[in-house]
Design an enzyme around this catalytic site. Structure first.
Site, PDB file in Angstrom:
ATOM      1  N   GLU A  89      36.168  10.969 -49.519  1.00  0.00           N
ATOM      2  CA  GLU A  89      35.450  11.448 -50.688  1.00  0.00           C
ATOM      3  C   GLU A  89      36.248  12.458 -51.509  1.00  0.00           C
ATOM      4  O   GLU A  89      37.236  13.024 -51.046  1.00  0.00           O
ATOM      5  CB  GLU A  89      34.123  12.066 -50.252  1.00  0.00           C
ATOM      6  CG  GLU A  89      34.285  13.169 -49.239  1.00  0.00           C
ATOM      7  CD  GLU A  89      32.961  13.482 -48.520  1.00  0.00           C
ATOM      8  OE1 GLU A  89      32.437  12.597 -47.826  1.00  0.00           O
ATOM      9  OE2 GLU A  89      32.486  14.601 -48.661  1.00  0.00           O
ATOM     10  N   CYS A 330      32.615  19.571 -47.119  1.00  0.00           N
ATOM     11  CA  CYS A 330      33.561  18.577 -46.640  1.00  0.00           C
ATOM     12  C   CYS A 330      32.948  17.504 -45.760  1.00  0.00           C
ATOM     13  O   CYS A 330      32.351  17.798 -44.741  1.00  0.00           O
ATOM     14  CB  CYS A 330      34.602  19.255 -45.777  1.00  0.00           C
ATOM     15  SG  CYS A 330      35.679  20.239 -46.702  1.00  0.00           S
TER      16      CYS A 330
HETATM   17  N1  SAH Z   1      42.017  21.165 -43.360  1.00  0.00           N
HETATM   18  C1  SAH Z   1      42.242  22.018 -44.466  1.00  0.00           C
HETATM   19  C2  SAH Z   1      41.608  21.596 -45.766  1.00  0.00           C
HETATM   20  C3  SAH Z   1      40.252  20.943 -45.752  1.00  0.00           C
HETATM   21  S1  SAH Z   1      38.817  21.917 -45.496  1.00  0.00           S
HETATM   22  C4  SAH Z   1      41.833  23.433 -44.103  1.00  0.00           C
HETATM   23  O1  SAH Z   1      41.360  23.660 -43.013  1.00  0.00           O
HETATM   24  O2  SAH Z   1      42.059  24.326 -44.904  1.00  0.00           O
HETATM   25  C5  SAH Z   1      38.633  22.956 -46.880  1.00  0.00           C
HETATM   26  C6  SAH Z   1      37.899  24.237 -46.569  1.00  0.00           C
HETATM   27  O3  SAH Z   1      36.480  24.018 -46.400  1.00  0.00           O
HETATM   28  C7  SAH Z   1      38.362  24.895 -45.284  1.00  0.00           C
HETATM   29  O4  SAH Z   1      38.512  26.262 -45.495  1.00  0.00           O
HETATM   30  C8  SAH Z   1      37.211  24.603 -44.354  1.00  0.00           C
HETATM   31  O5  SAH Z   1      37.200  25.476 -43.272  1.00  0.00           O
HETATM   32  C9  SAH Z   1      36.030  24.730 -45.273  1.00  0.00           C
HETATM   33  N2  SAH Z   1      34.759  24.157 -44.799  1.00  0.00           N
HETATM   34  C10 SAH Z   1      34.560  23.179 -43.912  1.00  0.00           C
HETATM   35  N3  SAH Z   1      33.252  22.947 -43.725  1.00  0.00           N
HETATM   36  C11 SAH Z   1      32.598  23.814 -44.531  1.00  0.00           C
HETATM   37  C12 SAH Z   1      31.218  24.068 -44.796  1.00  0.00           C
HETATM   38  N4  SAH Z   1      30.256  23.377 -44.207  1.00  0.00           N
HETATM   39  N5  SAH Z   1      30.928  25.049 -45.686  1.00  0.00           N
HETATM   40  C13 SAH Z   1      31.893  25.729 -46.317  1.00  0.00           C
HETATM   41  N6  SAH Z   1      33.202  25.521 -46.122  1.00  0.00           N
HETATM   42  C14 SAH Z   1      33.549  24.584 -45.231  1.00  0.00           C
END
Ligand code: SAH
Length: 337
Positions: A89, A330
């Site tokens: 997505e 995400c």
């Molecule tokens: N793997 C990479 C990029 C993808 S995630 C990373 O870890 O940076 C992008 C961001 O969204 C990351 O900071 C992740 O921890 C955060 N994230 C994941 N699930 C989330 C949620 N439910 N609410 C808010 N941020 C979230």
């Protein structure tokens, strides 16, 4: 057969040289696919039939498909189906400063962060470069507007798909390609140190964001298993080197999860960890997912946390929230599908 949308201009030049053609043809082809946005090789009117035939033998212009869209004020979310039926997505956010697209880099993710939806399904495979590029092309065509900012914060860990992501950035940043300035591109990582080190030597002016979410090893180990491999000491050490080498400010993302990492004590720990580092902290209210056991910090807690940052001269912002109605965290659209 390779997909043409995944080939950097440099590699396309190499291809033309290999078939005894002038390398400037690569620029012509880029003009057709990225400026004029044609869909068929036969529309490349200034390219000889003979060259077109060779291109057709080696490359395809196939696109991935949008199979679902969700829209809310200021945000639109897309679910794409890939050739092999896997799904990823992207989310576009319409800001005052421009249109920012958050794209996926992998089908699933192996990092296993406890609070994140993307990792619930293990990484099936890396996205190919063209599958990342096409997220941009399809969204631009859907909104009939240009995208000004790219963030690699969708499904996946960009540094776990390093080479394809680097080619992606080259094409996105290429003046003759998609032409988005390096400072408008942000790569986000959970902290894979050898790749941060490699990235620091790429001489790209791209922004780096680190998903931190905890300022002590005990908690970070629990939330983000990567910390057991590369702990905070090592992470902060490489970030300092990165800043010294690139002279660029780093962003730390800190997702605010109720009763997990949002107390005054946690804020002070964060201050202690980051003091003296040329950085910027993005406080992100946790996006509650339908099957998650975590919830979002209360607004008062977030403001209190923010105040502690400010009082201690750590630059920070609270991320503007949108997309609660469009499952914008995400991996949620995909997970629900
Ligand atoms: N793997 C990479 C990029 C993808 S995630 C990373 O870890 O940076 C992008 C961001 O969204 C990351 O900071 C992740 O921890 C955060 N994230 C994941 N699930 C989330 C949620 N439910 N609410 C808010 N941020 C979230």
């Amino acid at each position: 057969m390779e997909n043409l949308y995944g080939i950097t201009r440099f590699n396309l030049e190499k291809y033309f040289i290999s078939i005894n053609e002038k390398k400037f043809k690569a620029e012509q082809i880029y003009d057709w696919i990225y400026i004029k946005r044609i869909q068929n090789f036969d529309d490349m009117r200034n390219v000889k039939k003979e060259v077109i035939n060779k291109l057709k033998e080696k490359y395809s212009l196939e696109k991935i498909n949008i199979i679902k869209k969700e829209e809310d004020i200021g945000v639109k979310k897309y679910l794409f189906e890939l050739d092999d039926k896997n799904k990823v997505e992207a989310v576009i956010m319409f800001h005052e400063y421009g249109n920012s697209l958050c794209i996926s880099t992998q089908v699933g993710c192996n990092m296993g962060c406890l609070f994140c939806e993307s990792g619930k399904l293990k990484c099936v495979r890396n996205l190919k470069t063209f599958e990342m590029i096409e997220q941009i092309l399809l969204v631009e065509s859907d909104i009939n507007d240009r995208i000004s900012h790219i963030v690699l914060m969708g499904i996946g860990e960009p540094f776990d798909n390093y080479d394809n992501v680097m080619d992606f950035i080259k094409i996105v940043n290429d003046k003759k390609g998609i032409d988005i300035g390096a400072r408008h591109i942000t790569v986000s990582t959970c902290g894979i140190i050898p790749k941060i080190e490699k990235f620091m030597n790429e001489k790209m002016q791209v922004n780096l964001a680190i998903s931190l979410h905890a300022a002590n090893d005990e908690l970070r180990n629990r939330l983000m298993p990567i910390n057991k491999v590369y702990n905070l000491d090592k992470l902060i050490d490489i970030i300092k080197k990165y800043i010294k080498k690139t002279n660029r400010r780093v962003t730390f993302e800190y997702v605010m999860i109720k009763d997990i990492n949002d107390s005054k004590k946690h804020a002070l720990e964060l201050v202690e960890l980051l003091k003296g580092i040329n950085c910027y902290v993005n406080l992100i209210p946790y996006n509650e997912t339908s099957n998650s056991k975590y919830s979002r910090s209360e607004t008062g807690k977030i403001l209190e946390f923010y105040d502690i940052m400010k009082k201690n001269n750590i630059q920070s912002t609270i991320r503007k929230e949108f997309g609660n109605n469009v499952t914008a965290a995400c991996g949620q659209l995909r997970a629900n599908n």
